[in-house]
Enzyme design. Structure first.
Site, mmCIF file in Angstrom:
data_model
loop_
_atom_site.group_PDB
_atom_site.id
_atom_site.type_symbol
_atom_site.label_atom_id
_atom_site.label_comp_id
_atom_site.label_asym_id
_atom_site.label_seq_id
_atom_site.Cartn_x
_atom_site.Cartn_y
_atom_site.Cartn_z
ATOM 1 N N ARG A 1 3.461 -22.846 54.154
ATOM 2 C CA ARG A 1 3.364 -21.805 55.183
ATOM 3 C C ARG A 1 2.420 -20.690 54.741
ATOM 4 N NH1 ARG A 1 8.076 -21.689 58.936
ATOM 5 N NH2 ARG A 1 9.432 -23.453 58.394
ATOM 6 N N SER B 1 -17.188 6.712 44.573
ATOM 7 C CA SER B 1 -16.630 8.005 44.975
ATOM 8 C C SER B 1 -17.085 9.126 44.059
ATOM 9 C CB SER B 1 -15.097 7.933 44.958
ATOM 10 O OG SER B 1 -14.632 7.680 43.642
ATOM 11 N N HIS C 1 -28.441 -19.798 29.562
ATOM 12 C CA HIS C 1 -27.582 -18.964 28.715
ATOM 13 C C HIS C 1 -27.835 -17.471 28.977
ATOM 14 C CE1 HIS C 1 -26.560 -22.546 26.310
ATOM 15 N NE2 HIS C 1 -27.843 -22.839 26.409
ATOM 16 N N HIS D 1 17.283 -23.001 61.524
ATOM 17 C CA HIS D 1 16.509 -24.247 61.612
ATOM 18 C C HIS D 1 15.435 -24.041 62.671
ATOM 19 C CE1 HIS D 1 15.396 -28.439 62.072
ATOM 20 N NE2 HIS D 1 16.199 -28.752 61.051
ATOM 21 N N LYS E 1 -24.887 4.902 43.019
ATOM 22 C CA LYS E 1 -24.458 3.527 42.827
ATOM 23 C C LYS E 1 -24.689 2.636 44.053
ATOM 24 C CE LYS E 1 -21.762 2.201 39.847
ATOM 25 N NZ LYS E 1 -22.011 1.241 38.753
ATOM 26 N N LYS E 2 -25.219 1.436 43.776
ATOM 27 C CA LYS E 2 -25.280 0.333 44.742
ATOM 28 C C LYS E 2 -24.642 -0.866 44.065
ATOM 29 C CE LYS E 2 -29.419 1.625 47.404
ATOM 30 N NZ LYS E 2 -30.752 1.154 47.872
#
Length: 435
Positions: free
Chosen positions: A316, A269, A147, A74, A274-275
């Site tokens: 919680r 990787s 659209h 408790h 790539k961006k």
């Protein structure tokens, strides 16, 4: 929330030690009111207040509560026993006439108040960045899309102005939700005030500038918490709305704006070129979480009789995580918009790539208003040439000029294809925001 996504304020606020400090604040506030009513010794309150100020509850105290709770099963009993160990026998007057939920629910409202205050500040900073960018791109022409398809010209700044207006509504909702939890509940077992008088609850509420819960059973009604989670979930949809727009604009085929890409940053990787829009994709993920937290919050409203604790374990998790997620996502998006990379030339190129199709409505109105054509005939004329433009890539203006059925001369066609026409009310819209 995992540390990866915790802001410093939320990490500190939702720590175990912070929770116990909030519990103690409630206990001491009740004790102060009870001392004023002669229900507990004033000397005991003074001693405990002094000791709490000199020796605040910390992580070591939280660890001790956990040790005791492992036996008692408790949390409030463990808390009060740990207080007696820490502050001495005067702590026996703590929790006089109260029940566990009085302390837990009222203290939780204190924490929610602080958390929502942080989030409101985060939302205000995001709004300010939107304001700055709205002004910066007030007259920057871009194509509006419906659209996902080119519709008509607009300005890039209007996107930010739209987001500002939405964030204003978010701030109203978050403020109202914060006000909804500005309540104190100190009514004892099953809410009858049998062991603690209503005057104690009212005195604490008055001292904090809050209100006493008008009626309770043994918990605060969970619709209050559901309202908080609803406001957070809607705020999340605003963040997602902005994030999705940036993600679309960063697509290789569009490339009108993109997230900042730092020195040394890598996007893949395996593919060095790539961006990727990882920051705004992250924000989209948090919006999904916030909507999920709301679902649980709604299910927490219905409890058995005067109380059960089916809501407790869920809260919680969802209350700390929802507030932490909202704060983190807002700050992440603020950074994206502040350092957004914008390509006005690409906006113009994209708008012109369809050969003037975005001006079709202006041509339609010119035929109706200036040449007296029926709407049906005018629409058929413009659509026929527009569809031919779609199929062949030929400019709409050139096709209309060559169409014998078109009564508009060169000057009238020039006016119909004038970009400035679509920007003439921008100042008026900005004026609504004092810009």
């Amino acid at each position: 929330m995992i540390d990866r996504y915790l802001t410093p304020e939320m990490k500190a606020l939702w720590s175990e030690a912070s929770k116990y400090r909030a519990w103690l604040r409630v206990e001491l506030a009740a004790m102060q009111a009870q001392a004023a009513h002669g229900e507990v010794p004033t000397e005991a309150f003074d001693v405990l207040t002094a000791r709490a100020a000199a020796d605040p509850l910390d992580e070591a105290f939280a660890e001790r509560v956990a040790e005791i709770e492992a036996v008692t099963r408790h949390d409030i009993v463990a808390f009060t026993r740990a207080l007696t160990e820490r502050y001495g026998e005067e702590a026996r007057f703590i929790h006089h006439g109260l029940t566990s939920t009085d302390v837990v629910d009222t203290a939780q409202n204190l924490l929610l108040d602080e958390a929502l205050t942080v989030i409101l500040a985060d939302a205000a900073k995001l709004r300010e960045v939107c304001r700055v960018q709205a002004v910066a791109y007030k007259y920057t022409p871009t194509v509006g899309r419906t659209h996902g398809i080119h519709a008509e010209p607009m300005t890039f700044g209007l996107k930010f102005l739209n987001w500002m207006a939405t964030l204003d509504r978010d701030a109203e909702r978050l403020s109202a939700a914060r006000e909804r939890v500005h309540v104190v509940m100190l009514s004892g077992s099953v809410g009858t005030y049998a062991h603690v008088s209503p005057e104690i609850e009212e005195a604490v509420a008055a001292a904090w500038g809050w209100t006493a819960a008008p009626i309770t059973n043994q918990t605060l009604a969970r619709d209050r918490h559901a309202e908080v989670l609803s406001a957070l979930a809607i705020f999340g949809t605003t963040l997602e709305r902005i994030a999705v727009e940036i993600r679309h604009l960063q697509r290789s085929e569009v490339r009108e704006a993109m997230e900042p890409f730092g020195k040394g940053q890598t996007g893949s990787s395996s593919m060095p070129h790539k961006k990727n829009p990882i920051l705004t994709e992250n924000v989209t993920g948090f919006a999904r979480l916030l909507r999920g937290f709301l679902t649980t919050g709604l299910e927490n409203v219905a409890l058995w009789h005067e109380r059960d604790i089916s809501h407790s374990s869920a809260e919680r998790v969802i209350l700390p995580d929802a507030t932490a997620a909202a704060s983190y996502a807002a700050r992440r998006l603020t950074g994206v918009l502040r350092d957004l990379v914008v390509f006005p030339e690409r906006m113009l190129k994209n708008m012109n790539d369809l050969g003037g199709l975005v001006f079709s409505q202006r041509v339609l109105h010119a035929l109706i208003d200036e040449k007296g054509m029926s709407r049906e005939a005018a629409y058929e004329l413009v659509q026929r040439n527009a569809l031919h433009s779609w199929e062949t890539g030929e400019g709409l203006r050139d096709l209309l000029k060559a169409d014998a059925a078109n009564p508009l001369n060169d000057a009238e066609l020039d006016a119909a294809f004038d970009l400035a026409f679509y920007l003439r009310h921008v100042d008026h819209m900005y004026g609504r925001f004092g810009l």
